[in-house]
Design a protein around this motif. Sequence first.
Motif, short mmCIF file in Angstrom:
data_model
loop_
_atom_site.label_atom_id
_atom_site.label_comp_id
_atom_site.label_asym_id
_atom_site.label_seq_id
_atom_site.Cartn_x
_atom_site.Cartn_y
_atom_site.Cartn_z
N LEU A 139 -13.15 -5.69 6.00
CA LEU A 139 -12.13 -5.04 5.19
C LEU A 139 -11.62 -5.98 4.11
O LEU A 139 -11.55 -5.62 2.92
N LEU A 187 -8.87 1.99 -4.16
CA LEU A 187 -9.61 0.81 -3.70
C LEU A 187 -10.39 1.10 -2.42
O LEU A 187 -11.54 0.70 -2.26
N LEU A 188 -9.77 1.84 -1.49
CA LEU A 188 -10.35 1.99 -0.16
C LEU A 188 -11.45 3.03 -0.05
O LEU A 188 -12.21 3.01 0.92
N ASP A 227 0.83 -1.20 0.00
CA ASP A 227 0.00 0.00 0.00
C ASP A 227 0.86 1.25 0.00
O ASP A 227 1.78 1.41 0.81
N TYR A 235 -14.48 -6.79 1.46
CA TYR A 235 -14.80 -5.71 0.53
C TYR A 235 -13.61 -5.35 -0.36
O TYR A 235 -13.78 -4.94 -1.51
N GLU A 236 -12.39 -5.50 0.16
CA GLU A 236 -11.21 -5.26 -0.68
C GLU A 236 -11.14 -6.29 -1.80
O GLU A 236 -10.89 -5.94 -2.97
N GLY A 249 -9.03 -0.38 -7.77
CA GLY A 249 -7.66 -0.35 -7.29
C GLY A 249 -6.68 -0.25 -8.44
O GLY A 249 -6.69 -1.08 -9.36
N TYR A 306 -5.35 -10.46 0.92
CA TYR A 306 -5.35 -9.13 0.31
C TYR A 306 -4.12 -8.95 -0.57
O TYR A 306 -4.22 -8.57 -1.74
N VAL A 329 -14.56 1.02 -0.10
CA VAL A 329 -14.50 0.01 0.96
C VAL A 329 -14.76 0.63 2.32
O VAL A 329 -15.50 0.08 3.16
N ASN A 330 -14.17 1.78 2.58
CA ASN A 330 -14.29 2.45 3.87
C ASN A 330 -15.74 2.69 4.25
O ASN A 330 -16.18 2.36 5.36
N THR A 371 -3.65 3.04 -3.04
CA THR A 371 -4.65 2.39 -2.21
C THR A 371 -5.97 3.14 -2.12
O THR A 371 -7.03 2.52 -1.97
#
Length: 231
Positions: free
Chosen positions: A86, A27-28, A18, A89-90, A99, A129, A31-32, A24
């Motif tokens: 996490l 992607l996040l 990351d 969803y990642e 991503g 991951y 997801v967050n 990152t």
Amino acid sequence: MTTGTTLKLPEALIFDMDGTLLETETLLTGVNQRLFDTLREEGLYMEEAPPVSALLSCLGMLLEDIWKTIMPGSSEEARERADELLLQYEIEGLAAGEGELYPGVAATLAALKEKGVKLFVASNGLEQYVRKIVEHKGLGHLFTDLYSAGEYNTSSKVDLVAMLMKKHGLTSAWMVGDRSSDIEAAHGNGIAGIGCVYAGYGKPDELAKADAVIARFEELADMLDQAKAAV
């Protein structure tokens, strides 16, 4: 590139994931929000989702420490569930094409391998991951091995890199990453630490102790050529 001297020619390059290979936030960001919506729906953590910048600023830390930082007062049950969500969803995001690698990563990794060095990943992330990123981005043929804190249950990146180097019989390497933990992992194992400033997830002075700093991933190929020329 900022460096005081040409680094010693390495047998291998060890990369953080990351903020070093993966951009990152691409992607996040989704997801967050999903993660905290689910925690709230399940009654495990009722606060609003922190901004994704809070999660990004914690990259490089172990997951347990990340949740304690951005979910103050949370229960162990909530933090364990956050681990599960996490990862879920990642992986779903990666499978959907979310991503992005930083510019030049795939081509530069291929060029570095062609120059005869072994390539590794050492990440504080979860095993699946890390492996799914490599799989979905088509990088598997470039790496000798992948190491993650989630797989080996290491308490620090210093220990993770030590394990990697011992298993593969490495006596020299460059550790490449964007956080102070990456530089500590390098120096804790007697190797050079190269800081990546293009991510911007950490504090301004976080890479002050790096042996070299790069603003573009492609600079690594030139650094390796310089090291070979100096031999």
